[in-house]
Motif scaffolding. Structure first.
Motif, short mmCIF file in Angstrom:
data_model
loop_
_atom_site.label_atom_id
_atom_site.label_comp_id
_atom_site.label_asym_id
_atom_site.label_seq_id
_atom_site.Cartn_x
_atom_site.Cartn_y
_atom_site.Cartn_z
N LEU A 87 36.34 44.38 50.79
CA LEU A 87 36.62 45.11 49.56
C LEU A 87 35.93 44.46 48.37
O LEU A 87 35.60 43.27 48.42
N PRO A 88 35.71 45.18 47.29
CA PRO A 88 35.23 44.54 46.05
C PRO A 88 36.21 43.44 45.63
O PRO A 88 37.43 43.60 45.72
N LEU A 89 35.65 42.35 45.16
CA LEU A 89 36.45 41.19 44.74
C LEU A 89 36.11 40.88 43.29
O LEU A 89 34.94 40.69 42.94
N ALA A 90 37.14 40.80 42.45
CA ALA A 90 36.96 40.43 41.04
C ALA A 90 37.63 39.08 40.80
O ALA A 90 38.78 38.88 41.19
N ARG A 91 36.91 38.18 40.17
CA ARG A 91 37.49 36.89 39.83
C ARG A 91 38.19 36.97 38.47
O ARG A 91 38.05 37.96 37.75
N MET A 92 38.92 35.92 38.14
CA MET A 92 39.67 35.92 36.89
C MET A 92 38.87 35.26 35.77
O MET A 92 38.42 34.11 35.90
N VAL A 93 38.69 35.98 34.72
CA VAL A 93 38.18 35.43 33.46
C VAL A 93 39.08 36.00 32.38
O VAL A 93 39.13 37.21 32.19
N ASP A 94 39.84 35.15 31.71
CA ASP A 94 40.72 35.67 30.67
C ASP A 94 40.73 34.72 29.48
O ASP A 94 40.30 33.57 29.58
N GLU A 95 41.22 35.21 28.38
CA GLU A 95 41.13 34.47 27.12
C GLU A 95 41.93 33.17 27.16
O GLU A 95 41.52 32.16 26.57
N GLY A 96 43.07 33.17 27.85
CA GLY A 96 43.87 31.95 27.93
C GLY A 96 43.16 30.87 28.73
O GLY A 96 43.12 29.70 28.33
N LEU A 97 42.58 31.27 29.85
CA LEU A 97 41.85 30.32 30.68
C LEU A 97 40.64 29.77 29.92
O LEU A 97 40.36 28.57 29.94
#
Length: 314
Positions: A87-97
Motif C-alpha cells: 500500500l502507499p506509505l506516508a511518513r510523519m512530518v508535523d509541526e510539533g516534531l
C-alpha cells in the motif's frame, strides 16, 4: 470528497491508543472526515491504517480495500522492508516534531558553541575571561536536508552560523552558505566543520555514514550531534575519535539499541552526552492533524502528503 464513513485501524503499540484516540477523533472531525476509529476493525473493512512499529500488525496483506498506511513516526526504516506492505506509505512530518527537533539541535549547538559545560563545571573561583567565537566564525555542517534537516539548518543559519547542508539528492536553499549533494561531495561538506549534525534517513547507503575516515574530516575537536538515527555512526570509530581528541564531544539522542544498555561506554564517557531519544517526539495533537489531512486527501482523490519512496527508503 467521499461522504461515506471510513474505517480507520489504529495499529500501533497499545499504550499509544489512549494518547491518540481523542486527538485523532477531533482532528478527523475538524477535517470533515466521518470515521470509525478502532483497534479492532476486521481486515476486510479497513480503509486506512494508522501504524507504528511494535504494535499488533506485521502482515499488511489481509486488507483488500485499504488505501494506505499512515505512519506515526518520521523514520520508516523498520516499515519499508516489510514485503507484505504494498500500500502507499506516508511518513510523519508535523509541526510539533519539527519544532522539537529545531529546539534540540539549536540548544545543543549553542551549548557547545558557547562553552556552557565548562562554565557549569568550573565554578572554582578562578576568573577566566575567555569569550567564545562568534557564530559567524564557527562552520556547521548538517547532513540531511529533508523536512527536519533543512528546518534545523535554516534555524542555525538564522543565528549567524555559516551552514553547509548536504543531501543525497541536489537541493538549492539560498539561506545556507552551501548546499552540496551526492556521495562524491560528502567529504567537502564535512571538511573543516566545527559542529556536525546528523539528520539523514537511515538506509543501506547511510548506515555507518560517520566512520573512521569521515570522522577525521571535520576540524580537530569538533562536536558531533546525532538526533537522526543511531546506526548513522560507527560506534567503535566514534569512541576512538573521542579518545584521540579528533571529536571533542558527541551529543547523541539515538542509538543502535534503545534503551541504551546501562553498561554501554557512552554512558560513562566524559565527552559524550546521552539524551534518551527525545529530540523530536511525535506529539498526538499535531500528528493527528497530519493523519486526518491525509485521510481527507485520500478520500477526496488528492495526493497524500509525505509519501515514502520505497526504492530510496524514505
Amino acid at each position: 470528497m467521499s461522504t461515506g464513513r471510513v474505517n480507520i485501524l489504529f495499529a500501533a503499540p497499545a499504550h499509544l491508543w489512549d494518547q491518540y484516540r481523542d486527538p485523532l477523533a477531533q482532528a478527523l472531525a475538524e477535517a470533515g472526515v466521518l470515521a470509525d476509529l478502532s483497534r479492532d476493525h476486521a481486515p476486510e473493512a479497513v480503509d486506512w491504517i494508522v501504524y507504528a512499529p511494535g504494535g499488533p500488525l506485521s502482515d499488511f496483506s489481509p486488507f483488500p480495500r485499504a488505501k494506505g498506511v499512515l505512519s506515526l513516526w518520521a523514520g520508516v526504516e523498520r516499515i519499508v522492508p516489510n514485503a507484505t506492505l504494498r500500500l502507499p506509505l506516508a511518513r510523519m512530518v508535523d509541526e510539533g516534531l519539527r519544532q522539537g527537533m529545531i529546539e534540540w539541535v539549536v540548544g545543543h549547538a549553542l551549548r557547545h558553541h558557547l562553552g556552557m559545560d565548562a562554565h557549569i563545571l568550573r565554578q572554582d573561583g578562578v576568573w577566566r575571561h575567555e569569550a567564545p567565537k562568534l557564530a559567524s566564525e564557527r562552520p556547521v555542517t548538517v547532513l540531511g536536508l529533508g523536512e527536519l534537516g533543512l528546518a534545523c539548518a535554516l534555524a542555525l543559519a538564522a543565528l549567524g552560523f555559516p551552514v553547509t547542508g548536504w543531501s543525497r539528492r541536489p537541493k538549492a536553499e539560498p539561506g545556507l552558505a552551501r548546499c552540496l549533494s551526492g556521495r562524491e561531495l560528502l567529504q567537502d561538506a564535512l571538511r573543516g566543520a566545527e559542529i556536525v549534525v546528523l539528520l539523514t534517513p537511515l538506509t543501506s547507503d547511510t548506515e555507518n555514514l560517520m566512520d573512521a575516515e569521515r570522522l577525521a574530516l571535520p576540524a580537530r575537536g569538533f562536536v558531533l550531534l546525532n538526533p537522526g538515527r543511531g546506526a548513522l555512526i560507527d560506534d567503535g570509530a566514534l569512541l576512538a575519535a573521542l579518545g584521540s581528541g579528533q571529536v571533542g564531544h558527541a551529543t547523541l539522542d539515538v542509538f543502535r539499541q534503545e534503551p541504551l544498555p546501562p553498561d554501554h561506554p557512552f554512558w560513562a564517557h566524559p565527552r559524550v552526552t546521552v539524551t534518551p531519544h527525545i529530540a523530536a517526539e511525535t506529539r498526538p495533537a499535531t500528528a493527528s492533524r497530519v493523519i486526518a489531512e491525509n485521510v481527507r486527501r485520500g478520500q477526496a482523490g488528492e495526493p497524500l502528503l509525505y509519501l515514502v519512496d520505497r526504492k530510496a527508503g524514505y
